[in-house]
Write an enzyme that holds these catalytic residues in place. Sequence first.
Site, PDB file in Angstrom:
ATOM      1  CB  CYS A  65      -0.923   0.027   1.218  1.00  0.00           C
ATOM      2  SG  CYS A  65      -2.039  -1.381   1.302  1.00  0.00           S
ATOM      3  NE  ARG A 147      -2.905  -4.473  -2.822  1.00  0.00           N
ATOM      4  CZ  ARG A 147      -2.338  -3.853  -1.785  1.00  0.00           C
ATOM      5  NH1 ARG A 147      -2.540  -2.560  -1.604  1.00  0.00           N
ATOM      6  NH2 ARG A 147      -1.564  -4.507  -0.945  1.00  0.00           N
TER       7      ARG A 147
HETATM    8  C1  BEZ Z   1       0.585  -4.623   1.800  1.00  0.00           C
HETATM    9  O1  BEZ Z   1       1.774  -4.833   1.828  1.00  0.00           O
HETATM   10  O2  BEZ Z   1       0.113  -3.530   1.463  1.00  0.00           O
HETATM   11  C2  BEZ Z   1      -0.347  -5.738   2.149  1.00  0.00           C
HETATM   12  C3  BEZ Z   1       0.033  -7.035   1.843  1.00  0.00           C
HETATM   13  C4  BEZ Z   1      -0.816  -8.077   2.191  1.00  0.00           C
HETATM   14  C5  BEZ Z   1      -2.033  -7.811   2.807  1.00  0.00           C
HETATM   15  C6  BEZ Z   1      -2.405  -6.511   3.088  1.00  0.00           C
HETATM   16  C7  BEZ Z   1      -1.574  -5.454   2.744  1.00  0.00           C
END
Ligand code: BEZ
Length: 236
Positions: A65, A147
């Site tokens: 993110c 997402r």
């Molecule tokens: C992230 O790195 O943004 C992420 C990865 C896995 C689950 C949720 C967020």
Amino acid sequence: MCDYEYDCDCFDDELIETSYRLPLIGDDAPEFVAKTTNGEINFPADYEGKWVILFSHPADFTPVCTTEFMTFASMQDEFKALNTELIGLSIDSVYSHIAWIKKMEEIEFNGMKNTKVTFPIIDDLSMEVATKYGMIQPNVSTTSAVRAVFIIDPKGVIRTILYYPASTGRNFAEIKRILQALQKSDKDNIATPANWQPGDPVIVPPADTTAEARKRVEAGSNAKTEVKDWFMVVKK
Ligand code: BEZ
């Protein structure tokens, strides 16, 4: 009988219909009033006449993110030039969002540094907005958003919906390309072929009567238009 494609045995049918119905392309974007890092927004009223990219992320202070926000923030001016505003969202508080975007200013990634996120990020601790937009996909998580990306036009109509899994960062060049393709289609009443990029040839909408199809084939190709067949006309 459940109409939904996913296995919903564990859910109450009425809850699914009211809580997890996904908005569709062509629907009016669901209305909401929300607290954000830039103050309260009343959507879509505050954005009339502008394109909007409304997107959700699973959580603040997560690595993928963070790369997404830095990338989107680095493209803020490119989206402004396309009359487009960005709005982020996660099931986190406005205080968490503020602390996270401040931290981002210290991180370097892919040549981006001192990145300032100036677009609003919704505090959706109540999950009200995420629920309205189908951003909560319960077989993944009932407490965080996937997402999701919604491209909403200046009349408040949903024109594109993209969903990515948590482990895959989004392709922001593709999101911009879709926006440019939508704007080009609206302006010139054309469609855009596979892998179209701004400046490439476009597709004339298919003939929908026999007479129109015959006319196109008889007129044939010229300097600006290539008739590949009655149903496929390419315009430079
Ligand atoms: C992230 O790195 O943004 C992420 C990865 C896995 C689950 C949720 C967020």
